[in-house]
Scaffold this motif. Structure first.
Motif, mmCIF file in Angstrom:
data_model
loop_
_atom_site.group_PDB
_atom_site.id
_atom_site.type_symbol
_atom_site.label_atom_id
_atom_site.label_comp_id
_atom_site.label_asym_id
_atom_site.label_seq_id
_atom_site.Cartn_x
_atom_site.Cartn_y
_atom_site.Cartn_z
ATOM 1 N N GLY A 113 0.758 -1.242 0.000
ATOM 2 C CA GLY A 113 0.000 0.000 0.000
ATOM 3 C C GLY A 113 0.787 1.289 0.000
ATOM 4 O O GLY A 113 0.433 2.241 -0.689
ATOM 5 N N ILE A 114 1.849 1.349 0.779
ATOM 6 C CA ILE A 114 2.517 2.633 1.005
ATOM 7 C C ILE A 114 3.143 3.185 -0.269
ATOM 8 O O ILE A 114 2.813 4.291 -0.723
ATOM 9 N N LEU A 115 4.055 2.440 -0.880
ATOM 10 C CA LEU A 115 4.774 2.947 -2.052
ATOM 11 C C LEU A 115 3.880 3.103 -3.283
ATOM 12 O O LEU A 115 3.948 4.149 -3.958
ATOM 13 N N PRO A 116 3.037 2.113 -3.635
ATOM 14 C CA PRO A 116 2.183 2.298 -4.815
ATOM 15 C C PRO A 116 1.268 3.517 -4.714
ATOM 16 O O PRO A 116 1.141 4.285 -5.670
ATOM 17 N N ALA A 117 0.632 3.684 -3.552
ATOM 18 C CA ALA A 117 -0.273 4.829 -3.392
ATOM 19 C C ALA A 117 0.492 6.142 -3.397
ATOM 20 O O ALA A 117 0.039 7.141 -3.965
ATOM 21 N N PHE A 118 1.676 6.148 -2.772
ATOM 22 C CA PHE A 118 2.482 7.371 -2.721
ATOM 23 C C PHE A 118 2.993 7.734 -4.116
ATOM 24 O O PHE A 118 2.967 8.905 -4.513
ATOM 25 N N LEU A 119 3.432 6.727 -4.878
ATOM 26 C CA LEU A 119 3.900 6.985 -6.239
ATOM 27 C C LEU A 119 2.759 7.433 -7.146
ATOM 28 O O LEU A 119 2.952 8.264 -8.046
ATOM 29 N N ALA A 120 1.559 6.885 -6.906
ATOM 30 C CA ALA A 120 0.398 7.284 -7.703
ATOM 31 C C ALA A 120 0.070 8.761 -7.515
ATOM 32 O O ALA A 120 -0.442 9.413 -8.429
ATOM 33 N N LEU A 121 0.375 9.305 -6.342
ATOM 34 C CA LEU A 121 0.154 10.728 -6.100
ATOM 35 C C LEU A 121 1.030 11.584 -7.010
ATOM 36 O O LEU A 121 0.641 12.691 -7.406
ATOM 37 N N PHE A 122 2.217 11.083 -7.353
ATOM 38 C CA PHE A 122 3.145 11.841 -8.196
ATOM 39 C C PHE A 122 2.838 11.675 -9.685
ATOM 40 O O PHE A 122 3.092 12.594 -10.475
ATOM 41 N N THR A 123 2.330 10.521 -10.081
ATOM 42 C CA THR A 123 2.026 10.279 -11.500
ATOM 43 C C THR A 123 0.597 9.755 -11.637
ATOM 44 O O THR A 123 0.376 8.604 -12.019
ATOM 45 N N PRO A 124 -0.401 10.573 -11.328
ATOM 46 C CA PRO A 124 -1.787 10.095 -11.330
ATOM 47 C C PRO A 124 -2.364 9.926 -12.729
ATOM 48 O O PRO A 124 -2.084 10.725 -13.631
ATOM 49 N N GLU A 125 -3.141 8.855 -12.894
ATOM 50 C CA GLU A 125 -3.948 8.720 -14.116
ATOM 51 C C GLU A 125 -5.259 9.439 -13.843
ATOM 52 O O GLU A 125 -6.251 8.843 -13.426
ATOM 53 N N LEU A 126 -5.274 10.725 -14.089
ATOM 54 C CA LEU A 126 -6.374 11.580 -13.649
ATOM 55 C C LEU A 126 -6.749 12.561 -14.761
ATOM 56 O O LEU A 126 -5.878 13.280 -15.264
ATOM 57 N N PRO A 127 -8.024 12.628 -15.149
ATOM 58 C CA PRO A 127 -8.391 13.514 -16.259
ATOM 59 C C PRO A 127 -8.635 14.968 -15.862
ATOM 60 O O PRO A 127 -8.371 15.866 -16.664
ATOM 61 N N TYR A 128 -9.139 15.216 -14.636
ATOM 62 C CA TYR A 128 -9.644 16.547 -14.313
ATOM 63 C C TYR A 128 -8.934 17.185 -13.130
ATOM 64 O O TYR A 128 -8.421 16.501 -12.255
ATOM 65 N N ASP A 129 -8.982 18.512 -13.094
ATOM 66 C CA ASP A 129 -8.317 19.279 -12.043
ATOM 67 C C ASP A 129 -9.250 19.455 -10.838
ATOM 68 O O ASP A 129 -10.311 18.836 -10.763
ATOM 69 N N TYR A 130 -8.866 20.352 -9.928
ATOM 70 C CA TYR A 130 -9.548 20.481 -8.633
ATOM 71 C C TYR A 130 -11.003 20.941 -8.751
ATOM 72 O O TYR A 130 -11.761 20.851 -7.779
ATOM 73 N N GLN A 131 -11.419 21.407 -9.933
ATOM 74 C CA GLN A 131 -12.811 21.829 -10.107
ATOM 75 C C GLN A 131 -13.762 20.648 -10.283
ATOM 76 O O GLN A 131 -14.960 20.841 -10.481
ATOM 77 N N HIS A 132 -13.240 19.438 -10.197
ATOM 78 C CA HIS A 132 -14.079 18.253 -10.393
ATOM 79 C C HIS A 132 -13.914 17.264 -9.242
ATOM 80 O O HIS A 132 -12.844 17.156 -8.636
ATOM 81 N N PHE A 133 -14.975 16.532 -8.970
ATOM 82 C CA PHE A 133 -15.006 15.524 -7.907
ATOM 83 C C PHE A 133 -13.871 14.512 -8.020
ATOM 84 O O PHE A 133 -13.268 14.112 -7.017
ATOM 85 N N ARG A 134 -13.554 14.099 -9.262
ATOM 86 C CA ARG A 134 -12.544 13.053 -9.450
ATOM 87 C C ARG A 134 -11.189 13.455 -8.877
ATOM 88 O O ARG A 134 -10.445 12.609 -8.377
ATOM 89 N N PHE A 135 -10.835 14.718 -8.987
ATOM 90 C CA PHE A 135 -9.567 15.202 -8.452
ATOM 91 C C PHE A 135 -9.502 14.961 -6.944
ATOM 92 O O PHE A 135 -8.529 14.388 -6.434
ATOM 93 N N TRP A 136 -10.528 15.400 -6.240
ATOM 94 C CA TRP A 136 -10.539 15.293 -4.778
ATOM 95 C C TRP A 136 -10.640 13.848 -4.327
ATOM 96 O O TRP A 136 -9.978 13.438 -3.371
ATOM 97 N N LYS A 137 -11.449 13.066 -5.030
ATOM 98 C CA LYS A 137 -11.566 11.652 -4.672
ATOM 99 C C LYS A 137 -10.225 10.963 -4.821
ATOM 100 O O LYS A 137 -9.791 10.207 -3.943
ATOM 101 N N PHE A 138 -9.546 11.186 -5.949
ATOM 102 C CA PHE A 138 -8.276 10.510 -6.200
ATOM 103 C C PHE A 138 -7.246 10.847 -5.129
ATOM 104 O O PHE A 138 -6.631 9.942 -4.533
#
Length: 239
Positions: A113-138
């Protein structure tokens, strides 16, 4: 509100933008604070329980809100919503670990859990910025995964052993085989990125092609697990 929770957004995410750097800073601060107050976590049952239930609430809310968003917007798909990626598995494992505080779940959470989740924060597969729910959820979800897995290990450091290192690594290989040979082909999915690399820039871009991609995945995972165990043993278990 409708656009914030809608299926799409015109505000697209940019890697290492201001919003990204802010959430990365929050994630780093939270991780550092857990290390700084690790002794208090062990000594204060009241404080430990408060943090335990807060992390549990964040994880459960993140999981259910994501499914609710997808269902409401008619975008729920097996390959997108099911928690079969490593971070999704770590989320479920850490939820069980926070509820039970049993060694098996703590060991699983620590290594996967620790390294995969932490690395995902640096290289997220994320389409939208903070104006969208997906950003905050991710970002809330992945920060909570990182913190919860670290919290579990810091609360019971004695259960992180060399035997658990080999045991969790072996289980992960079995899980990867099941995903690679059965779940991904049957569902046309790309869980664990075994079918192809992520669409965003990531360390997996340097893992080569074909069989070398899988060999490098296995060797890198083994090395990261071992380094993680050694660092934890040196800086946490001995302190």
């Amino acid at each position: 509100m409708e656009s914030w929770f809608g299926a799409t957004s015109t505000h697209y995410f940019n890697l290492f933008s201001t919003s990204h750097l802010i959430v990365l800073t929050i994630a780093l601060i939270g991780t550092i604070l857990l290390f700084l107050f690790k002794n208090k976590l062990r000594d204060s049952s009241k404080g430990r329980n408060w943090l335990r239930w807060i992390l549990l609430a964040l994880l459960v809310l993140s999981e259910f809100s994501f499914h609710y968003w997808a269902i409401v917007n008619d975008v729920w798909r097996f390959h997108n919503q099911m928690p079969f990626h490593l971070c999704g598995v770590a989320s479920v494992v850490s939820i069980i670990g926070l509820i039970t505080m049993r060694p098996f779940w703590i060991q699983l959470a620590f290594f996967i859990g620790i390294l995969p989740a932490f690395l995902a924060l640096f290289t997220p597969e994320l389409p939208y910025d903070y104006q969208h729910f997906r950003f905050w959820k991710f970002f809330i979800h992945h920060m909570a995964i990182t913190w919860a897995c670290l919290f579990l290990a810091l609360s019971r450091p004695q259960v992180i052993t060399i035997r658990s290192f080999f045991g969790v690594y072996s289980l992960l290989l079995v899980y990867a085989a099941l995903v690679g040979f059965f779940i991904n082909p049957w569902t046309d999915s790309n869980f664990l990125f075994l079918m192809q690399r992520p669409t965003t820039t990531s360390p997996l871009d340097f893992f080569g092609e074909g069989i070398w991609y899988y060999i490098n995945l296995c060797l890198t995972t083994f090395a990261l697990f071992f380094i993680q165990y050694v660092l934890f043993h040196k800086f946490v278990k001995r302190s």
